[in-house]
Design a protein around this motif. Structure first.
Motif, PDB file in Angstrom:
ATOM      1  N   ARG A   1       0.820  -1.216   0.000  1.00 36.82           N
ATOM      2  CA  ARG A   1       0.000   0.000   0.000  1.00 36.82           C
ATOM      3  C   ARG A   1       0.852   1.263   0.000  1.00 36.82           C
ATOM      4  O   ARG A   1       0.453   2.292  -0.537  1.00 36.82           O
ATOM      5  N   LEU A   2       2.025   1.178   0.616  1.00 38.37           N
ATOM      6  CA  LEU A   2       2.921   2.330   0.625  1.00 38.37           C
ATOM      7  C   LEU A   2       3.805   2.373  -0.620  1.00 38.37           C
ATOM      8  O   LEU A   2       4.625   3.258  -0.770  1.00 38.37           O
ATOM      9  N   GLN A   3       3.634   1.388  -1.502  1.00 38.12           N
ATOM     10  CA  GLN A   3       4.305   1.318  -2.803  1.00 38.12           C
ATOM     11  C   GLN A   3       5.778   0.944  -2.701  1.00 38.12           C
ATOM     12  O   GLN A   3       6.579   1.260  -3.583  1.00 38.12           O
ATOM     13  N   PHE A   4       6.161   0.257  -1.608  1.00 37.21           N
ATOM     14  CA  PHE A   4       7.478  -0.366  -1.544  1.00 37.21           C
ATOM     15  C   PHE A   4       7.446  -1.632  -2.401  1.00 37.21           C
ATOM     16  O   PHE A   4       6.509  -2.428  -2.315  1.00 37.21           O
ATOM     17  N   LYS A   5       8.485  -1.847  -3.201  1.00 39.61           N
ATOM     18  CA  LYS A   5       8.547  -3.026  -4.058  1.00 39.61           C
ATOM     19  C   LYS A   5       9.704  -3.926  -3.641  1.00 39.61           C
ATOM     20  O   LYS A   5      10.863  -3.516  -3.731  1.00 39.61           O
ATOM     21  N   PRO A   6       9.395  -5.137  -3.140  1.00 38.73           N
ATOM     22  CA  PRO A   6      10.478  -6.091  -2.851  1.00 38.73           C
ATOM     23  C   PRO A   6      11.114  -6.549  -4.170  1.00 38.73           C
ATOM     24  O   PRO A   6      10.412  -6.906  -5.116  1.00 38.73           O
ATOM     25  N   LEU A   7      12.429  -6.520  -4.235  1.00 38.61           N
ATOM     26  CA  LEU A   7      13.143  -6.935  -5.439  1.00 38.61           C
ATOM     27  C   LEU A   7      14.241  -7.924  -5.053  1.00 38.61           C
ATOM     28  O   LEU A   7      14.991  -7.688  -4.097  1.00 38.61           O
ATOM     29  N   ASP A   8      14.335  -9.010  -5.798  1.00 35.00           N
ATOM     30  CA  ASP A   8      15.340 -10.032  -5.494  1.00 35.00           C
ATOM     31  C   ASP A   8      16.746  -9.458  -5.528  1.00 35.00           C
ATOM     32  O   ASP A   8      17.612  -9.845  -4.724  1.00 35.00           O
ATOM     33  N   GLU A   9      16.990  -8.516  -6.461  1.00 32.18           N
ATOM     34  CA  GLU A   9      18.345  -7.985  -6.597  1.00 32.18           C
ATOM     35  C   GLU A   9      18.758  -7.068  -5.447  1.00 32.18           C
ATOM     36  O   GLU A   9      19.917  -6.674  -5.340  1.00 32.18           O
ATOM     37  N   LEU A  10      17.800  -6.716  -4.570  1.00 34.41           N
ATOM     38  CA  LEU A  10      18.122  -5.865  -3.414  1.00 34.41           C
ATOM     39  C   LEU A  10      18.394  -6.679  -2.158  1.00 34.41           C
ATOM     40  O   LEU A  10      18.691  -6.119  -1.108  1.00 34.41           O
TER      41      LEU A  10
END
Length: 651
Positions: A514-523
């Protein structure tokens, strides 16, 4: 589940003053009992909004006085006309004497006498007379207890010789435990009581209404219809004392907002005199005056919002759009000096409870967030030793030794360290330090690969840990996150990307989305055989403003699909996509992110073409001309702000 009989609001209000035995008011009762023995105060004000339990507390106190063989005179100001003659006649009737013998009768009582006046707000016309004429003439054994909806006025607090001899008690909502205790005594199960407590928020009137809505044969679960009925009845009860239908309508709309100002009144009621409206609102018992303007009391706000949502969802959206447009315009003029106020006002326009809670947790008890001191190192190491592996703890130690300014500690009410967080502005620390941490090294590489403009910055929330809960959600973590939001604002308008990592994404999945954080594997990264999952929030070129706008636009139905089609890199004209060049789309997206605000040519050049661009600003004008041409009859949406730049107006 069966319902009770059709009680009237008057019945409910009558019930609300008969809570027996009273719960959760032991401290207030102890203060009131001092009136019977101590010299001061001479006058005690017991105040709070309607339904907070003033009458119930007053009745309980006076009953206890009677059982102690004390002497009290109980008066209800609603039962006589607000004139000195009627008031004296009422006291004389209670004391069973003639009006001219009141003082003699009170003097003859060989003990402390408490004169308790309930609903004192009904005697507002007599307030000066009570203070300046009636009170000075009372015998020395008398004390005055005034229960009222309003905080005592300046005549008592600053302009009166009674100021140092007066005391005020403001009634607050009941605690969660007391609310649950009250409901359990009325045959609610433990789970039902907890559910109703979250709706009522500890306000006695709401608790009483909850008991009156449902019968003793209450079912195993409390439904949404129960919540809706409770909030509707509560709203009606609070509005019952407002005679003007126009004012009632306005109050419902104002309950959507964090604060009430003259400009807001001008926007919502353009045909009315805003000064007069403001003064009328000040007289409402559940309106509170603050340094920032007026606000609807929390006890009433949610009930009125529920009522307005049920009556006219379209008006809810319209009010929010109007106020958002006003806020955006005000921010354009006041710039960063009022950014926190602007942010708070914007968050309150959002209905999403998850987003609101992320910014303004309702309960962050007893915690203070302060820069870490040298003496905090032992506590930080202890927390790391409990929740981190050796290599991870060594990295935290490295940051502490070389950049202690990046640490803040969360202190409990005893001043002990309950947790800490490490947050890094990469521009303010050594690049080599960034490269020696496996996570910040990954994040820094990501910022570079995303080609973020050199004028904008990233922010690394490297780690947060509480002594008791580690990095999972907790009150300590909530206090840390609330403080981190201030960092967002301090870095505005340059902040673009926020990075963070947790060892378990599950508890954060909903709020992150909802806060528009995107989990990314490369992070993500692994150390001590443990994976730290990374996520990024890209606020967009307009920084905090643009991010908040996207959140609000999504809720209000003015999301980018009303103007932009990102997948096709197009602008929408009457619902049809008109393709744009890469530069045209970037300019349109940047204007959309700053909707309602004037954007200078310089800002467009810096954020779209980059600081290294050496051409003239006329390139911006050329792109704007092409964009307007493609908008056709809707070209008015891209407006020229003379001497400054351009703005996008959709509302």
């Amino acid at each position: 589940m069966s319902k009770t009989t059709n009680a009237t609001l008057a019945d409910i209000l009558d019930i609300s003053v008969q809570i027996d035995p009273i719960v959760g008011r032991d401290e207030e009762l102890a203060i009131l009992h001092r009136l019977e023995t101590e010299e001061l105060p001479i006058v005690t004000f017991l105040y709070g909004i309607p339904g907070i339990g003033k009458t119930a507390l007053l009745n309980t106190y006076l009953n206890q006085v009677q059982h102690r063989a004390g002497f009290a005179v109980q008066i209800d100001a609603n039962r006589f006309e607000p004139t000195p003659l009627s008031f004296r006649s009422e006291i004389a009737r209670i004391l069973k004497v003639e009006s001219d013998s009141i003082v003699d009768k009170l003097s003859s009582i060989n003990q402390r006498v408490v004169i308790a006046i309930d609903n004192y707000q009904a005697m507002r016309l007599l307030d000066r007379w009570i203070r300046d004429e009636f009170l000075p003439g009372l015998p020395a054994n008398v004390r005055l207890l005034l229960a009222t909806n309003h905080r005592p006025g300046p005549g008592w607090r600053t302009l009166s010789p009674w100021n140092s001899m007066s005391h005020t008690i403001e009634l607050s909502p009941l605690s969660s435990s007391c609310s649950i205790e009250f409901l359990k005594k009325r045959n609610f199960s433990a789970s039902q009581a907890r559910y109703v407590q979250t709706i009522s928020k500890g306000y006695p009137m709401a608790l009483v209404m909850a008991s009156s809505i449902w019968s003793k044969s209450i079912a195993e679960c409390v439904t949404e219809s129960f919540s809706s009925r409770l909030m509707t009845d509560l709203a009606q009860a609070y509005l019952a004392t407002i005679e003007s239908e126009a004012l009632v309508s306005l109050l419902k709309e104002l309950s959507l907002l964090r604060r009430i100002t003259l400009p807001i009144l001008m926007v919502l009621r353009p045909a009315d005199d805003p000064e007069k409206l403001y003064q009328d609102l000040r007289k409402v018992t559940f309106i509170i005056e603050t340094d920032e303007g007026l606000t609807v009391h929390d006890a009433v706000k949610e009930a009125l919002v529920v009522s307005l949502n049920a009556e006219s969802p379209s008006r809810v959206r319209e009010v929010k759009r109007l106020v958002w447009s006003l806020l955006a315009g005000e921010l354009k003029q006041t710039h960063d000096l009022n950014l926190w106020r602007f942010t708070a006002d914007t968050i309150f326009l959002l209905s999403d409870p998850v987003i609101r809670e992320a910014f303004f947790p309702k309960e962050v008890p007893f915690y203070d967030v302060v820069p870490a001191r040298n003496e905090d190192s032992r506590a930080i190491r202890k927390i790391c030793s409990i929740h981190e592996g050796k290599q991870a703890a060594d990295l935290i130690e490295m940051w502490w030794n070389e950049a202690p300014q990046c640490f803040k500690v969360i202190l409990d009410n005893f001043g002990e360290v309950a947790g800490f967080y490490l947050a890094v502005d990469p521009a303010l620390v050594s690049p080599s330090l960034i490269q020696r941490d496996f996570l910040t090294k990954i994040w820094q590489a990501h910022t570079q690969s995303s080609r973020m403009p050199s004028s904008q910055r990233a922010f690394f929330i490297r780690r947060w840990l509480s002594l008791e809960h580690g990095d999972v959600p907790s009150p300590v973590q909530a206090a840390a996150w609330l403080d981190l939001k201030r960092s967002y604002l301090e870095m505005w308008p340059d902040l673009r990307q926020v990075y963070l990592a947790v060892t378990d994404l599950t508890p954060y999945a909903e709020i992150a989305a909802r806060l528009q954080f995107k989990p990314l594997d490369e992070l993500a990264g692994t150390i001590d055989d443990r994976t730290y999952f990374g996520a990024v929030l890209d606020m967009g070129p307009a920084s905090v403003n643009g991010w908040l706008h996207r959140l609000l636009a999504r809720e209000l139905g003015i999301d980018s699909h009303d103007f932009l089609d990102p997948e096709r890199q197009a602008v929408l004209v009457e619902g049809k996509p008109i393709e744009l060049t890469a530069l045209e789309f970037k300019v349109a997206a940047y204007l959309y992110a700053n909707i309602g605000n004037a954007v200078s040519r310089e800002r467009l050049l810096n954020n779209i073409w980059g600081h290294s661009y050496e051409g003239g600003s006329n390139v911006v004008d050329a792109v704007i001309t092409n964009l307007r041409r493609k908008l056709g009859e809707q070209n008015y949406k891209v407006q020229t702000v003379r001497g400054h730049g351009y703005s996008l107006e959709l509302v």
